[in-house]
Structures are given as C-alpha cells and as structure tokens.
Motif scaffolding. Structure first.
Motif, PDB file in Angstrom:
ATOM      1  N   ALA A 181       0.818  -1.215   0.000  1.00  0.00           N
ATOM      2  CA  ALA A 181       0.000   0.000   0.000  1.00  0.00           C
ATOM      3  C   ALA A 181       0.855   1.270   0.000  1.00  0.00           C
ATOM      4  O   ALA A 181       0.376   2.342  -0.348  1.00  0.00           O
ATOM      5  CB  ALA A 181      -0.930   0.002   1.211  1.00  0.00           C
ATOM      6  N   HIS A 182       2.096   1.150   0.383  1.00  0.00           N
ATOM      7  CA  HIS A 182       2.976   2.320   0.469  1.00  0.00           C
ATOM      8  C   HIS A 182       4.125   2.194  -0.533  1.00  0.00           C
ATOM      9  O   HIS A 182       5.287   2.405  -0.196  1.00  0.00           O
ATOM     10  CB  HIS A 182       3.513   2.468   1.895  1.00  0.00           C
ATOM     11  CG  HIS A 182       2.456   2.758   2.898  1.00  0.00           C
ATOM     12  ND1 HIS A 182       1.828   1.765   3.615  1.00  0.00           N
ATOM     13  CD2 HIS A 182       1.888   3.919   3.281  1.00  0.00           C
ATOM     14  CE1 HIS A 182       0.927   2.310   4.419  1.00  0.00           C
ATOM     15  NE2 HIS A 182       0.940   3.619   4.236  1.00  0.00           N
ATOM     16  N   SER A 183       3.811   1.879  -1.792  1.00  0.00           N
ATOM     17  CA  SER A 183       4.863   1.634  -2.783  1.00  0.00           C
ATOM     18  C   SER A 183       5.710   2.870  -3.067  1.00  0.00           C
ATOM     19  O   SER A 183       6.905   2.757  -3.315  1.00  0.00           O
ATOM     20  CB  SER A 183       4.272   1.084  -4.079  1.00  0.00           C
ATOM     21  OG  SER A 183       3.414   2.015  -4.675  1.00  0.00           O
ATOM     22  N   ARG A 184       5.116   4.069  -3.006  1.00  0.00           N
ATOM     23  CA  ARG A 184       5.915   5.279  -3.237  1.00  0.00           C
ATOM     24  C   ARG A 184       6.949   5.443  -2.124  1.00  0.00           C
ATOM     25  O   ARG A 184       8.104   5.792  -2.383  1.00  0.00           O
ATOM     26  CB  ARG A 184       5.017   6.511  -3.310  1.00  0.00           C
ATOM     27  CG  ARG A 184       4.216   6.563  -4.609  1.00  0.00           C
ATOM     28  CD  ARG A 184       3.324   7.766  -4.673  1.00  0.00           C
ATOM     29  NE  ARG A 184       4.129   8.973  -4.679  1.00  0.00           N
ATOM     30  CZ  ARG A 184       3.667  10.162  -4.340  1.00  0.00           C
ATOM     31  NH1 ARG A 184       2.424  10.323  -3.975  1.00  0.00           N
ATOM     32  NH2 ARG A 184       4.445  11.221  -4.389  1.00  0.00           N
ATOM     33  N   ASN A 185       6.523   5.205  -0.893  1.00  0.00           N
ATOM     34  CA  ASN A 185       7.456   5.305   0.232  1.00  0.00           C
ATOM     35  C   ASN A 185       8.545   4.237   0.114  1.00  0.00           C
ATOM     36  O   ASN A 185       9.713   4.496   0.382  1.00  0.00           O
ATOM     37  CB  ASN A 185       6.713   5.142   1.558  1.00  0.00           C
ATOM     38  CG  ASN A 185       5.742   6.273   1.820  1.00  0.00           C
ATOM     39  OD1 ASN A 185       5.604   7.186   1.015  1.00  0.00           O
ATOM     40  ND2 ASN A 185       5.043   6.207   2.920  1.00  0.00           N
ATOM     41  N   ARG A 186       8.139   3.037  -0.304  1.00  0.00           N
ATOM     42  CA  ARG A 186       9.108   1.953  -0.465  1.00  0.00           C
ATOM     43  C   ARG A 186      10.107   2.302  -1.573  1.00  0.00           C
ATOM     44  O   ARG A 186      11.303   2.059  -1.437  1.00  0.00           O
ATOM     45  CB  ARG A 186       8.391   0.644  -0.793  1.00  0.00           C
ATOM     46  CG  ARG A 186       9.327  -0.529  -0.888  1.00  0.00           C
ATOM     47  CD  ARG A 186       8.582  -1.855  -0.933  1.00  0.00           C
ATOM     48  NE  ARG A 186       9.527  -2.929  -0.938  1.00  0.00           N
ATOM     49  CZ  ARG A 186       9.726  -3.746  -1.968  1.00  0.00           C
ATOM     50  NH1 ARG A 186       8.987  -3.611  -3.066  1.00  0.00           N
ATOM     51  NH2 ARG A 186      10.615  -4.690  -1.902  1.00  0.00           N
ATOM     52  N   GLY A 187       9.628   2.887  -2.656  1.00  0.00           N
ATOM     53  CA  GLY A 187      10.510   3.282  -3.745  1.00  0.00           C
ATOM     54  C   GLY A 187      11.555   4.294  -3.292  1.00  0.00           C
ATOM     55  O   GLY A 187      12.732   4.195  -3.639  1.00  0.00           O
ATOM     56  N   MET A 188      11.120   5.259  -2.491  1.00  0.00           N
ATOM     57  CA  MET A 188      12.047   6.265  -1.968  1.00  0.00           C
ATOM     58  C   MET A 188      13.069   5.621  -1.036  1.00  0.00           C
ATOM     59  O   MET A 188      14.259   5.922  -1.087  1.00  0.00           O
ATOM     60  CB  MET A 188      11.265   7.359  -1.244  1.00  0.00           C
ATOM     61  CG  MET A 188      12.085   8.548  -0.915  1.00  0.00           C
ATOM     62  SD  MET A 188      12.715   9.295  -2.430  1.00  0.00           S
ATOM     63  CE  MET A 188      13.297  10.811  -1.805  1.00  0.00           C
ATOM     64  N   CYS A 189      12.570   4.739  -0.183  1.00  0.00           N
ATOM     65  CA  CYS A 189      13.451   4.035   0.751  1.00  0.00           C
ATOM     66  C   CYS A 189      14.492   3.214  -0.004  1.00  0.00           C
ATOM     67  O   CYS A 189      15.670   3.225   0.346  1.00  0.00           O
ATOM     68  CB  CYS A 189      12.610   3.139   1.664  1.00  0.00           C
ATOM     69  SG  CYS A 189      13.581   2.163   2.819  1.00  0.00           S
ATOM     70  N   LEU A 190      14.062   2.515  -1.046  1.00  0.00           N
ATOM     71  CA  LEU A 190      14.990   1.704  -1.836  1.00  0.00           C
ATOM     72  C   LEU A 190      16.062   2.564  -2.507  1.00  0.00           C
ATOM     73  O   LEU A 190      17.236   2.183  -2.558  1.00  0.00           O
ATOM     74  CB  LEU A 190      14.220   0.907  -2.891  1.00  0.00           C
ATOM     75  CG  LEU A 190      13.440  -0.291  -2.366  1.00  0.00           C
ATOM     76  CD1 LEU A 190      12.436  -0.764  -3.401  1.00  0.00           C
ATOM     77  CD2 LEU A 190      14.380  -1.413  -1.970  1.00  0.00           C
ATOM     78  N   GLY A 191      15.657   3.726  -3.008  1.00  0.00           N
ATOM     79  CA  GLY A 191      16.630   4.630  -3.621  1.00  0.00           C
ATOM     80  C   GLY A 191      17.671   5.093  -2.623  1.00  0.00           C
ATOM     81  O   GLY A 191      18.876   5.090  -2.905  1.00  0.00           O
ATOM     82  N   ARG A 192      17.211   5.474  -1.442  1.00  0.00           N
ATOM     83  CA  ARG A 192      18.155   5.909  -0.402  1.00  0.00           C
ATOM     84  C   ARG A 192      19.024   4.753   0.073  1.00  0.00           C
ATOM     85  O   ARG A 192      20.198   4.931   0.362  1.00  0.00           O
ATOM     86  CB  ARG A 192      17.406   6.530   0.779  1.00  0.00           C
ATOM     87  CG  ARG A 192      16.723   7.833   0.458  1.00  0.00           C
ATOM     88  CD  ARG A 192      17.760   8.904   0.088  1.00  0.00           C
ATOM     89  NE  ARG A 192      17.134  10.152  -0.186  1.00  0.00           N
ATOM     90  CZ  ARG A 192      17.198  11.222   0.613  1.00  0.00           C
ATOM     91  NH1 ARG A 192      17.884  11.191   1.726  1.00  0.00           N
ATOM     92  NH2 ARG A 192      16.580  12.323   0.281  1.00  0.00           N
ATOM     93  N   LEU A 193      18.432   3.558   0.166  1.00  0.00           N
ATOM     94  CA  LEU A 193      19.202   2.371   0.556  1.00  0.00           C
ATOM     95  C   LEU A 193      20.312   2.118  -0.459  1.00  0.00           C
ATOM     96  O   LEU A 193      21.447   1.812  -0.087  1.00  0.00           O
ATOM     97  CB  LEU A 193      18.275   1.152   0.660  1.00  0.00           C
ATOM     98  CG  LEU A 193      18.937  -0.208   0.886  1.00  0.00           C
ATOM     99  CD1 LEU A 193      19.805  -0.200   2.143  1.00  0.00           C
ATOM    100  CD2 LEU A 193      17.865  -1.296   0.979  1.00  0.00           C
ATOM    101  N   SER A 194      20.005   2.281  -1.729  1.00  0.00           N
ATOM    102  CA  SER A 194      21.003   2.084  -2.774  1.00  0.00           C
ATOM    103  C   SER A 194      22.160   3.069  -2.615  1.00  0.00           C
ATOM    104  O   SER A 194      23.324   2.699  -2.720  1.00  0.00           O
ATOM    105  CB  SER A 194      20.362   2.233  -4.145  1.00  0.00           C
ATOM    106  OG  SER A 194      21.316   1.965  -5.143  1.00  0.00           O
TER     107      SER A 194
END
Length: 194
Positions: free
Chosen positions: A117-130
C-alpha cells in the motif's frame, strides 16, 4: 513545507517550518502521530545542514511520540507514518549526516517492513538504501535495492522524488560501471529517467 524544503536542500527553512508548526500544534494539543511527524521533519532539516546534536534530539522526540501509540485524534494524513516509514526517515537523516553504515542498516530494515500500500514510500526508501550501500562500498546491495526500485516504477509506481533518487543512484554507480551487473543497470536507469 518542511518536507519540500528538505527536498530543495534548504535545511534551515525545514527546521524553521517544523518548529513553527510544533509551536502551533502545542496550542491545540496535537495527536501523537502529528507530533512524531513534526519532530522527524525537524530532524531531516537538521540532518540536511549537518547539525548532529539537534538531529539526534529530534529523532529521539519523534520515536518517543511514535511509541506512545496511535491516538484516536490522529488525522488521516498521518496514517503513512508507520514503523517502516519512521525507520526510513531516520535512515534518510543518518545518510544526510554521513552515517552511512547506520543509514544502510535502517533503510534495509525499513525496506523489509514496507507494504504494498505504500509503494511510493518503499521506492524512496529503496533509492536511499542504494545510495547508502554505494557509500559503504556494498555495490551488490545497491544493485539489489536499485533493481527493486526500478521494478516498482515499471509496475506503475510514479513519484518524481523516486525518479530523482534514481538519478542520484545512477551517478553513484557510474564509477562502478565495470562491476558485474552495473552497466546494464545504468542503462535501465537512463531509460527510465530520460
């Protein structure tokens, strides 16, 4: 406005907006989630300008408020602030402060907690994790996080912030273009952000 100020690299303004809102929210006895959100927004501003002391204090306040639990008065616009998101926001602060190993650990933890349900937040988190993984020299973890972020984008998650984050990831991975899998990933990022 504090969140936008952080995105525009205007940390002092972010702190000012967050503090002003916190002063006002005290007047109307804001709910726990509102108070936690304002504290973490202030922390993000402090992190952006490299103020470790005040960032730490704001992060502690955010967690203290969040741990008090949900409040029946929490407005709908605070429902995104779950455990995964607060962990991600702290990780983003740590990354801005240059605490890359700690940031990578927090962002990886957040990514595991994120839901569909929070795919935008997950996408941002993944970018920062990278980005954090690149900073610690963990190119394999960066490739994995970036691949997941790209998949989210391809399946319909649209976010200007996530696309901007992929541009940053591209620039961070570019010096490692000879590492296994990086060259193809760079091409895939270029195709998405073009």
């Amino acid at each position: 406005m504090a969140r936008q100020a952080v995105d525009l690299n205007k940390g002092r303004e972010a702190v000012r907006f967050a503090r002003l809102t916190q002063t006002r929210s005290d007047m109307w006895s804001a709910s726990t989630r509102v108070t936690a959100l304002l504290a973490i927004r202030e922390a993000q501003g402090h992190a952006r300008v490299g103020d470790v002391f005040n960032c730490e204090a704001s992060i502690k306040r955010a967690w203290k408020e969040w741990e008090r639990g949900a409040d029946g008065r929490d407005p709908d616009w605070t429902t995104f602030l779950n455990l995964a998101e607060l962990t991600c926001l702290e990780g983003m602060c740590r990354l801005d402060l240059g605490q890359t190993k700690r940031a990578q650990r927090l962002l990886a933890e957040s990514e595991k907690l994120q839901d569909v349900a929070h795919s935008r937040n997950r996408g941002m988190c993944l970018g920062r994790l990278s980005v954090a993984a690149i900073s610690t020299g963990d190119i394999g973890h960066s490739i994995d996080a970036t691949t997941k972020a790209i998949e989210l984008t391809k399946t319909g998650m649209s976010s200007a912030r996530a696309i901007e984050q992929l541009k940053i990831v591209h620039d961070g991975l570019a010096p490692h273009h000879r590492a296994r899998g990086v060259g193809d990933l760079l091409e895939e990022i270029r195709a998405l952000v073009a």
